[in-house]
Every structure is written in structure tokens, then in C-alpha cells.
Design a protein around this motif. Sequence first.
Motif, PDB file in Angstrom:
ATOM      1  N   ASP A  45      -8.634  11.394 -15.195  1.00 14.24           N
ATOM      2  CA  ASP A  45      -9.251  11.720 -13.754  1.00 14.24           C
ATOM      3  C   ASP A  45      -9.010  13.056 -13.844  1.00 14.24           C
ATOM      4  N   VAL A  46      -8.145  13.774 -14.519  1.00 18.29           N
ATOM      5  CA  VAL A  46      -8.204  15.093 -14.675  1.00 18.29           C
ATOM      6  C   VAL A  46      -9.422  15.811 -15.235  1.00 18.29           C
ATOM      7  N   ASN A  47      -9.661  15.205 -16.482  1.00 17.32           N
ATOM      8  CA  ASN A  47     -10.934  15.381 -17.449  1.00 17.32           C
ATOM      9  C   ASN A  47     -12.043  15.485 -16.767  1.00 17.32           C
ATOM     10  N   ARG A  48     -12.176  14.463 -15.609  1.00 17.13           N
ATOM     11  CA  ARG A  48     -13.338  14.206 -14.716  1.00 17.13           C
ATOM     12  C   ARG A  48     -13.275  15.026 -13.319  1.00 17.13           C
ATOM     13  N   ASN A  49     -12.277  15.836 -13.291  1.00 11.24           N
ATOM     14  CA  ASN A  49     -12.181  16.650 -12.126  1.00 11.24           C
ATOM     15  C   ASN A  49     -11.790  15.561 -10.894  1.00 11.24           C
ATOM     16  N   GLU A  50     -11.265  14.809 -10.931  1.00 15.90           N
ATOM     17  CA  GLU A  50     -11.096  13.704  -9.935  1.00 15.90           C
ATOM     18  C   GLU A  50      -9.754  13.391  -9.359  1.00 15.90           C
ATOM     19  N   LEU A  51      -8.671  14.010  -9.871  1.00 17.46           N
ATOM     20  CA  LEU A  51      -7.441  14.063  -9.676  1.00 17.46           C
ATOM     21  C   LEU A  51      -7.022  15.092  -8.550  1.00 17.46           C
ATOM     22  N   TYR A  52      -6.345  14.740  -7.367  1.00 21.84           N
ATOM     23  CA  TYR A  52      -5.766  15.743  -6.702  1.00 21.84           C
ATOM     24  C   TYR A  52      -4.349  15.348  -6.277  1.00 21.84           C
ATOM     25  N   VAL A  53      -3.747  16.413  -5.941  1.00 19.50           N
ATOM     26  CA  VAL A  53      -2.228  16.229  -5.738  1.00 19.50           C
ATOM     27  C   VAL A  53      -1.718  16.888  -4.386  1.00 19.50           C
ATOM     28  N   LEU A  54      -0.729  16.129  -3.855  1.00 20.33           N
ATOM     29  CA  LEU A  54      -0.155  16.886  -2.798  1.00 20.33           C
ATOM     30  C   LEU A  54       1.147  17.475  -2.968  1.00 20.33           C
ATOM     31  N   GLU A  55       1.317  18.867  -2.789  1.00 21.60           N
ATOM     32  CA  GLU A  55       2.385  19.688  -3.260  1.00 21.60           C
ATOM     33  C   GLU A  55       3.306  20.035  -2.017  1.00 21.60           C
ATOM     34  N   ILE A  56       4.579  19.513  -2.161  1.00 19.57           N
ATOM     35  CA  ILE A  56       5.416  19.856  -1.026  1.00 19.57           C
ATOM     36  C   ILE A  56       6.555  20.889  -1.616  1.00 19.57           C
ATOM     37  N   ASP A  57       6.739  21.939  -1.226  1.00 19.06           N
ATOM     38  CA  ASP A  57       7.755  22.818  -1.686  1.00 19.06           C
ATOM     39  C   ASP A  57       7.688  22.944  -3.599  1.00 19.06           C
ATOM     40  N   ASN A  58       6.417  23.166  -3.773  1.00 20.95           N
ATOM     41  CA  ASN A  58       6.078  23.576  -5.065  1.00 20.95           C
ATOM     42  C   ASN A  58       6.244  22.179  -6.219  1.00 20.95           C
ATOM     43  N   GLN A  59       6.444  20.884  -5.289  1.00 19.61           N
ATOM     44  CA  GLN A  59       6.562  19.695  -6.305  1.00 19.61           C
ATOM     45  C   GLN A  59       5.414  18.800  -5.898  1.00 19.61           C
ATOM     46  N   VAL A  60       5.119  18.067  -6.830  1.00 22.12           N
ATOM     47  CA  VAL A  60       4.030  16.941  -6.623  1.00 22.12           C
ATOM     48  C   VAL A  60       4.789  15.807  -5.857  1.00 22.12           C
ATOM     49  N   LYS A  61       4.371  15.464  -4.641  1.00 25.96           N
ATOM     50  CA  LYS A  61       4.836  14.540  -3.919  1.00 25.96           C
ATOM     51  C   LYS A  61       4.055  13.343  -3.646  1.00 25.96           C
ATOM     52  N   GLY A  62       2.552  13.587  -3.733  1.00 23.67           N
ATOM     53  CA  GLY A  62       1.622  12.576  -3.531  1.00 23.67           C
ATOM     54  C   GLY A  62       0.307  12.756  -4.704  1.00 23.67           C
ATOM     55  N   THR A  63      -0.253  11.804  -4.702  1.00 21.69           N
ATOM     56  CA  THR A  63      -1.608  11.956  -5.482  1.00 21.69           C
ATOM     57  C   THR A  63      -2.805  11.116  -4.919  1.00 21.69           C
ATOM     58  N   ILE A  64      -3.900  11.309  -5.239  1.00 27.79           N
ATOM     59  CA  ILE A  64      -5.007  10.597  -4.902  1.00 27.79           C
ATOM     60  C   ILE A  64      -6.071  10.890  -6.001  1.00 27.79           C
ATOM     61  N   VAL A  65      -6.983   9.957  -6.210  1.00 29.91           N
ATOM     62  CA  VAL A  65      -8.162  10.132  -7.262  1.00 29.91           C
ATOM     63  C   VAL A  65      -9.528   9.868  -6.331  1.00 29.91           C
ATOM     64  N   ILE A  66     -10.215  10.968  -6.358  1.00 27.60           N
ATOM     65  CA  ILE A  66     -11.723  10.654  -5.415  1.00 27.60           C
ATOM     66  C   ILE A  66     -12.758  10.756  -6.725  1.00 27.60           C
ATOM     67  N   SER A  67     -13.001   9.450  -6.996  1.00 27.73           N
ATOM     68  CA  SER A  67     -14.059   9.417  -8.202  1.00 27.73           C
ATOM     69  C   SER A  67     -15.475   8.774  -7.615  1.00 27.73           C
ATOM     70  N   THR A  68     -16.387   9.272  -8.408  1.00 24.53           N
ATOM     71  CA  THR A  68     -17.744   8.891  -8.285  1.00 24.53           C
ATOM     72  C   THR A  68     -18.194   7.700  -9.094  1.00 24.53           C
ATOM     73  N   PHE A  69     -17.322   7.216 -10.150  1.00 22.18           N
ATOM     74  CA  PHE A  69     -17.399   6.231 -11.112  1.00 22.18           C
ATOM     75  C   PHE A  69     -17.310   4.720 -10.493  1.00 22.18           C
ATOM     76  N   MET A  70     -18.022   4.046 -10.587  1.00 22.08           N
ATOM     77  CA  MET A  70     -17.897   2.564 -10.222  1.00 22.08           C
ATOM     78  C   MET A  70     -17.257   2.001 -11.463  1.00 22.08           C
ATOM     79  N   ASP A  71     -15.962   1.289 -11.007  1.00 21.23           N
ATOM     80  CA  ASP A  71     -15.572   0.167 -12.157  1.00 21.23           C
ATOM     81  C   ASP A  71     -16.328  -0.941 -12.240  1.00 21.23           C
TER      82      ASP A  71
END
Length: 166
Positions: A45-71
Motif C-alpha cells: 500500500d505504501v509503495n503504491r501511495n495508497e496508505l493513509y493514517v490518522l494521527e492523534i497526538d503524534n500516534q497512528v490511531k487509524g488507517t485506510i487504504v484508498i486504492s485504484t487496483f481491483m482485486d
Amino acid sequence: MIRKGSLEDIDSIMNLTKACANTMIANGIYQWNEHYPNPPAFINDVNRNELYVLEIDNQVKGTIVISTFMDEEYISIKWLTKNKKNVYIHRLAIHPDLQGQGYAQQLMDFAENHAIENDYSSIRLDTFSQNKRNQKFYELRGYKRLGDIYFPKQSEFPFHCYELVL
């Protein structure tokens, strides 16, 4: 704050998804396990630039992948739009200590705005058939349930596919 995920975030994301898996299992939802999600999926996901994180107080507390690739598993679904300009949501997770406070809504708002701003025709995703809370979450956002797919390493139960036409 929502930002692009990086390789440095993988350990934090794995701790987050393990906490989510443990909470789901404690509630009788066997959606995530030792096979999934896994570090290679997030690295991809990182290599495809599709990973996003939600940071709260400088800590990763959430994540989502927004992809254009169809499994491959999605091919059999009769989608509402053509398989042309779609985004696929994967691995949405909020740390269990923060669930129910609107953070998943924020990540989905971010994904939907991203899709609209980039002229995608729809957003597609799947959610576990035994996870009624997730189904309600997406249905209340206007997603339409279209069919079922299976991930044998995850569960004998199906995953429901949803689409939101933009």
C-alpha cells in the motif's frame, strides 16, 4: 490529522490492526487473523501511495487504504458502474480505544472527498458478513450491497461487497 502512510508507520499499523482483531475476536467476529492484515499488504500500500493514517497526538490511531487496483475476487460482482475509474477501500481501522468517536467517519469522508476531487465514478469496498456494525456503518453512508465474495484464509463466511456511486 490524516496523512500519507510511510514504511515507518508499519509497526504502529500492525499493533493497531492486532488490537482491532483481538477486539473483534472477543466479540465473536473472526474477520482478521494471523494471516490478514499483514505487513506485506501495508508495504505494498505504501509503495503504491495508497496508505493513509490518522494521527492523534503524534500516534497512528487509524488507517485506510484508498486504492485504484481491483482485486481478482471482485471480478464476479455486478457493480453499479463500469470497471473504469473506481476506488477501492481496504483495511479501514481505528484503535479500539477510540472506536465510536467518529474517526472512521472522518477517514471515510477523506476517502470520499479524495474520490470526488479526482473524478472517480464510485467507491467500492467489502466488509465481513458477520460484522453487522460495519455493514450498518456503510449502509448509513449510502453504500449499496451488491454481492458476496470469499477470502478462504480469513473465513468460511462471505464478505459483502458495497458500492457508492459518486
